[in-house]
Design an enzyme around this catalytic site. Structure first.
Site, PDB file in Angstrom:
ATOM      1  N   THR A 207       7.247  35.908  53.725  1.00 55.08           N
ATOM      2  CA  THR A 207       7.623  34.916  54.742  1.00 55.08           C
ATOM      3  C   THR A 207       7.095  35.340  56.095  1.00 55.08           C
ATOM      4  O   THR A 207       7.173  36.508  56.450  1.00 55.08           O
ATOM      5  CB  THR A 207       9.169  34.842  54.828  1.00 55.08           C
ATOM      6  OG1 THR A 207       9.645  34.260  53.636  1.00 55.08           O
ATOM      7  CG2 THR A 207       9.645  34.037  56.023  1.00 55.08           C
ATOM      8  N   THR A 225       7.712  29.605  54.849  1.00 51.93           N
ATOM      9  CA  THR A 225       7.844  30.350  53.590  1.00 51.93           C
ATOM     10  C   THR A 225       7.776  29.425  52.375  1.00 51.93           C
ATOM     11  O   THR A 225       8.049  28.229  52.496  1.00 51.93           O
ATOM     12  CB  THR A 225       9.211  31.084  53.562  1.00 51.93           C
ATOM     13  OG1 THR A 225       9.257  31.965  52.438  1.00 51.93           O
ATOM     14  CG2 THR A 225      10.381  30.130  53.471  1.00 51.93           C
ATOM     15  N   VAL A 236      17.172  25.588  49.178  1.00 55.37           N
ATOM     16  CA  VAL A 236      16.712  25.756  50.556  1.00 55.37           C
ATOM     17  C   VAL A 236      17.191  27.116  51.045  1.00 55.37           C
ATOM     18  O   VAL A 236      18.377  27.437  50.949  1.00 55.37           O
ATOM     19  CB  VAL A 236      17.265  24.630  51.465  1.00 55.37           C
ATOM     20  CG1 VAL A 236      16.917  24.892  52.921  1.00 55.37           C
ATOM     21  CG2 VAL A 236      16.710  23.279  51.019  1.00 55.37           C
ATOM     22  N   GLY A 237      16.256  27.916  51.554  1.00 51.26           N
ATOM     23  CA  GLY A 237      16.625  29.239  52.058  1.00 51.26           C
ATOM     24  C   GLY A 237      17.025  29.179  53.521  1.00 51.26           C
ATOM     25  O   GLY A 237      17.297  28.110  54.086  1.00 51.26           O
ATOM     26  N   ASP A 238      17.022  30.329  54.154  1.00 54.37           N
ATOM     27  CA  ASP A 238      17.412  30.411  55.569  1.00 54.37           C
ATOM     28  C   ASP A 238      16.286  29.972  56.517  1.00 54.37           C
ATOM     29  O   ASP A 238      16.543  29.503  57.621  1.00 54.37           O
ATOM     30  CB  ASP A 238      17.817  31.850  55.915  1.00 54.37           C
ATOM     31  CG  ASP A 238      16.669  32.837  55.686  1.00 54.37           C
ATOM     32  OD1 ASP A 238      15.932  32.686  54.682  1.00 54.37           O
ATOM     33  OD2 ASP A 238      16.504  33.756  56.497  1.00 54.37           O
ATOM     34  N   GLY A 259      13.774  37.846  54.219  1.00 58.86           N
ATOM     35  CA  GLY A 259      14.522  38.523  53.158  1.00 58.86           C
ATOM     36  C   GLY A 259      15.281  37.517  52.316  1.00 58.86           C
ATOM     37  O   GLY A 259      14.812  36.395  52.105  1.00 58.86           O
TER      38      GLY A 259
HETATM   39  C1  SD4 Z   1      14.067  32.697  51.658  1.00 56.32           C
HETATM   40  N1  SD4 Z   1      14.080  34.142  53.560  1.00 56.32           N
HETATM   41  O1  SD4 Z   1      13.636  31.621  51.261  1.00 56.32           O
HETATM   42  C2  SD4 Z   1      13.214  33.487  52.618  1.00 56.32           C
HETATM   43  C3  SD4 Z   1      12.358  34.444  51.843  1.00 56.32           C
HETATM   44  C4  SD4 Z   1      11.828  35.577  52.647  1.00 56.32           C
HETATM   45  O2  SD4 Z   1      10.771  37.551  52.806  1.00 56.32           O
HETATM   46  O3  SD4 Z   1      11.988  35.672  53.833  1.00 56.32           O
HETATM   47  N2  SD4 Z   1      11.192  36.509  52.080  1.00 56.32           N
HETATM   48  O4  SD4 Z   1      15.115  33.183  51.260  1.00 56.32           O
END
Ligand code: SD4
Length: 347
Positions: A207, A225, A236-238, A259
């Site tokens: 990301t 990302t 859906v992530g952060d 992360g």
């Molecule tokens: C997520 N935070 O979709 C993102 C993935 C990510 O390093 O940052 N990976 O959870």
């Protein structure tokens, strides 16, 4: 588990903020050695965390190794007359367009059904205004679509099919985002009867989060990302959530995170860090204080994949990760110099 309230959080933070050479309470010796001294001007200096040239010149701070070419592109765009928003957007386009970066844009690892789903957000600290897209298919530059959501609509976030139709309406060319390499990875994952679902491995944390200042107090944050490899469709992530993956405020600074978004979303990492800075914490202190807060509320977070970056209006920076197993390398462009640096770790 100990009860933990907002006052405790602020107490911990202001305690941390009051420290200079000693560092954040509970931080590892490494973290203590590498952190606030650099931004407070006392004691050993952390690489890259100084403020030389910050007042007058822009600073670009990005996650991971691919943050370096992204910062360089951002600096180039800014130098040739682009706005800070242009710079962050075009900088983030670099890993989005690079098929070797397997968790951003084109070439990103697909979801459990073999479909690449992208998330992105960008925030303008001057207007307190953001644009975001989630679960966007077939468009390789979600950060640019997110920017247009911000600039052309009264909405903040568009998702899925609606985001796709908006992008096409704005002139983006639909294309397959799977590359032979990402397809091969998905096929191998699918073929393994004991495959881990919602796989999160260090190798696939690509990301890009970028925070930037123009050197005159204007702040922008962006994040893009393909999210967790082999995630459930629609997850859906952060990264595209304002306050989680990005936050920017011209009164204070900006932050971004990378992360395990399923974990970090629950802590609204970016806005929490910006609020900590608003209460007096230096960026490095704010990053560590947030990680400490996560551990204090749930000790299991010590093994979490969490990394954050932050910058304030003076151009001071912070970068921290939770543990060695998920060690954040970050990229810093300042005063014409582009560097790749190791973040401080909490544990
Ligand atoms: C997520 N935070 O979709 C993102 C993935 C990510 O390093 O940052 N990976 O959870």
């Amino acid at each position: 588990m100990e009860p933990y309230d907002r006052r405790d959080f602020m107490k911990a933070v202001m305690g941390t903020a009051a420290l200079t050479v000693g560092g954040a309470q509970g931080a590892s010796a490494d973290a203590r050695a590498a952190q606030p001294a650099a931004v407070s001007g006392a004691g050993p200096r952390a690489e890259g965390a100084g403020t030389e040239g910050a007042a007058a010149s822009p600073v670009f701070l990005s996650t991971w190794v691919h943050g370096k070419p992204a910062n360089e592109r951002a600096a180039e765009v800014f130098k040739s007359g682009g706005s800070l928003l242009d710079a962050v957007e075009k900088g983030i386009n670099v890993p989005e367009n690079d098929p070797k970066v397997t968790s951003v844009g084109y070439g990103g690892i697909p979801n459990a059904e073999g479909v690449v789903e992208l998330d992105a957000a960008i925030m303008d600290g001057a207007r307190h205004r953001a644009g975001a897209v989630c679960s966007l298919h077939m468009i390789k530059n979600p950060i640019s679509v997110a920017r247009l959501v911000m600039e052309k609509t009264r909405h903040t976030t568009l998702a899925g099919e609606g985001a796709f139709r908006f992008a096409v309406g704005m002139g983006f060319e639909p294309q397959t985002l799977l590359t032979p390499q990402s397809l091969e990875k998905w096929l191998a994952w699918k073929a393994n009867p004991r495959h881990e679902t919602f796989w999160l491995s260090k190798e696939n944390h690509d990301t890009i989060g970028m925070v930037a200042t123009d050197g005159k107090g204007h702040m922008v944050a962006g994040c893009s990302t393909s999210g967790l490899a082999f995630k459930l469709p629609g997850r859906v992530g952060d990264s595209p959530l304002v306050g989680c993956g990005v936050y920017a405020d011209d009164n204070v600074g900006a932050a971004s995170a990378t992360g395990d978004g399923d974990l970090m979303t629950n802590y609204c990492t970016s806005i929490s860090i910006v609020h900590l800075m608003a209460r007096g914490a230096k960026p490095q202190e704010a990053c560590l204080a947030l990680l400490e807060h996560m551990v204090k509320t749930d000790a299991r977070n010590q093994s979490g994949q969490v990394a954050v970056i932050a910058i304030n209006t003076a151009g001071e920076i912070g970068a921290a990760c939770m543990n060695e197993a998920f060690h954040l390398k970050y990229a810093l462009w300042r005063a014409g110099e582009s560097r790749l640096l190791e973040s401080v770790k909490l544990i």
